[in-house]
Motif scaffolding. Structure first.
Motif, PDB file in Angstrom:
ATOM      1  N   ARG A   1     -59.143  20.838 -10.947  1.00 37.79           N
ATOM      2  CA  ARG A   1     -60.154  20.833 -11.902  1.00 37.79           C
ATOM      3  C   ARG A   1     -59.933  19.142 -12.621  1.00 37.79           C
ATOM      4  O   ARG A   1     -60.756  18.575 -12.855  1.00 37.79           O
ATOM      5  CB  ARG A   1     -60.274  21.935 -12.950  1.00 37.79           C
ATOM      6  N   ASP A   2     -58.704  19.074 -13.134  1.00 43.25           N
ATOM      7  CA  ASP A   2     -58.382  17.954 -13.949  1.00 43.25           C
ATOM      8  C   ASP A   2     -58.345  16.555 -13.254  1.00 43.25           C
ATOM      9  O   ASP A   2     -58.188  15.437 -13.885  1.00 43.25           O
ATOM     10  CB  ASP A   2     -57.005  18.177 -14.793  1.00 43.25           C
ATOM     11  N   ASP A   3     -58.304  16.781 -11.939  1.00 49.70           N
ATOM     12  CA  ASP A   3     -58.093  15.490 -11.035  1.00 49.70           C
ATOM     13  C   ASP A   3     -59.272  15.426  -9.838  1.00 49.70           C
ATOM     14  O   ASP A   3     -58.773  15.642  -8.611  1.00 49.70           O
ATOM     15  CB  ASP A   3     -56.590  15.349 -10.489  1.00 49.70           C
ATOM     16  N   PRO A   4     -60.466  15.177 -10.279  1.00 47.02           N
ATOM     17  CA  PRO A   4     -61.399  15.288  -9.143  1.00 47.02           C
ATOM     18  C   PRO A   4     -61.226  14.291  -8.059  1.00 47.02           C
ATOM     19  O   PRO A   4     -61.789  14.435  -6.795  1.00 47.02           O
ATOM     20  CB  PRO A   4     -62.714  15.004 -10.098  1.00 47.02           C
ATOM     21  N   GLY A   5     -60.142  13.269  -8.230  1.00 42.09           N
ATOM     22  CA  GLY A   5     -60.014  12.497  -7.092  1.00 42.09           C
ATOM     23  C   GLY A   5     -59.152  12.932  -5.995  1.00 42.09           C
ATOM     24  O   GLY A   5     -58.816  12.382  -4.996  1.00 42.09           O
ATOM     25  N   CYS A   6     -58.466  14.089  -6.378  1.00 40.81           N
ATOM     26  CA  CYS A   6     -57.388  14.702  -5.459  1.00 40.81           C
ATOM     27  C   CYS A   6     -58.266  16.002  -4.639  1.00 40.81           C
ATOM     28  O   CYS A   6     -58.431  16.717  -5.429  1.00 40.81           O
ATOM     29  CB  CYS A   6     -56.130  15.132  -6.182  1.00 40.81           C
TER      30      CYS A   6
END
Ligand SMILES: *Cc1c(COP(=O)(O)O)cnc(C)c1O
Length: 379
Positions: free
Chosen positions: A124-129
């Motif tokens: 949720r906090d790291d949309p690039g992952c």
């Protein structure tokens, strides 16, 4: 040489039927006879993996299958969350770094399982992952991660889940298609009870779509070529012919026993071994234990390497010690593959004696009795 009782978490004992099949005169791989072997192995593996598409047969150890998955299903510089918590989970991260991926280490205490809510927050906090790697059954710590929830969370974020099932497939229920696991890699020498030399990779349609977009260098492990070849019951290069002949047999043996029973049998061995460990006063390292191997800590003052050594030199029983910082205190007793109650009970009886000889205070017979009670109760 005395025949040893192999109770390590891999390689595992090779059943006689498979050994005999592998003793046959070598056949040529560009023949109809061998094409039929490829076809039947892939069909059998599809059932064991419960995969969308038949798994590919690769000629390499399990780590080669990790690498094949990494170079085909990710892109250079892509951010990948690699769940650690043990040697094999951490290996995914090492492979990723070798290929220039942006690896996010999801560090875990060795012995802990991944909390799916932590993964949910991370995604949720790291949309690039949007790629996750994990070793479902972490052989170095004896942990089995809560895979159904982990797959559910990955799906809910549209992330690609790549799973090392090397000591999980055929040990725990792990239906790829039903749970939405995108990629699963495996090897021949653990739950498939064969010699090392063959790796397996199964991938979902979603994963295959990524294979064309990958910009990693790849040649031997270009899975697009293997996929085409294997669809025609061929392999791109010379396969591990001998292992394939054994694989055909162990898949047949799994079918005869019933896949549900294969998994249930591993559950009984796991329960029995854990009961024995507790009765012997050994601490279990894994809070969420795998049914492939039991990792147990000896108390201060007892040397785990000495126990392993005694077990082998006096009783001809081979188990594994700990890796890295767990070396002085950890014992790993494997119970995966075609292992019987007789093997487990014999291994535990020898373990008990070796522990006592190494200075551990335990009541003679306590571990074996606890395991027997467990087996009796599960009938
Ligand atoms: C053994 C093992 C591997 C490594 O496989 P190799 O065949 O030694 O390359 C990877 N993951 C797990 C969980 C294992 O048990």
């Amino acid at each position: 040489m005395r025949e040893e009782l192999l109770m390590a978490p891999g390689p595992t004992q090779v059943p006689e039927r498979a050994r005999l099949a592998m003793a046959q005169t070598l056949c040529h791989h560009r023949t109809n006879q061998f094409s039929e072997v490829i076809r039947s192995c892939r069909a059998g593996l599809s059932e064991v993996f419960s995969s969308e598409e038949a798994p590919l047969l690769l000629t390499c150890s399990g780590t080669g299958a990790f690498e094949a998955a990494m170079v085909n299903f990710t892109r250079r510089g892509e951010r990948v969350a690699c769940v650690g918590g043990g040697k094999f989970g951490e290996r995914w991260g090492e492979v990723g770094r070798a290929y220039g991926l942006d690896v996010v280490d999801v560090a875990l205490e060795w012995g802990d399982a991944l909390d799916p809510d932590r993964l949910d927050a991370l995604l949720r906090d790291d949309p690039g992952c949007r790629v996750i790697t994990i070793s479902a059954s972490e052989t170095s710590t004896g942990v089995f991660h809560p895979m159904e929830r982990i797959a559910e969370v990955s799906r809910s974020h549209g992330a690609l889940l790549m799973v090392d099932g090397i000591t999980a497939v055929g040990v725990h229920t792990l239906p790829m298609k039903e749970w939405g696991i995108d990629v699963m890699v495996c090897g021949s020498q653990k739950s498939f009870s064969l010699p090392p030399g063959m790796g397996f990779v199964a991938a979902s349609e979603r994963a295959w779509e990524r294979a064309d977009r990958s910009d990693h260098p790849r040649y031997y492990f270009d899975l697009r070529r293997e996929r085409k070849k294997q669809a025609a019951n061929q392999t791109a290069f010379t396969p591990a012919i001998t292992i394939a002949l054994g694989l055909e047999v162990v898949l047949e043996m799994m079918k005869e026993e019933g896949l549900g029973e294969v998994v249930a049998r591993h559950g009984r061995h796991g329960d029995a071994t854990r009961a024995a460990a507790e009765a012997l006063g050994l601490e279990l390292l894994a809070k969420s234990p795998s049914n492939a191997t039991t990792a147990m800590l000896v108390p201060e003052g007892v040397s785990a390497p000495q126990v392993c050594k005694l077990l082998h030199s006096v009783y001809g029983v081979r188990i594994a010690g700990g890796q890295e910082h767990l070396k002085p205190r950890l014992l790993r007793f494997g119970h995966l593959g075609f292992i019987s109650e007789r093997d487990v009970l014999a291994g535990l009886a020898a373990l008990e004696r070796a522990l006592i000889a190494a200075g551990h205070e335990a009541q003679r017979g306590a571990g074996v009795a606890a395991a027997q009670r467990l087996y009796d109760a599960s009938r």
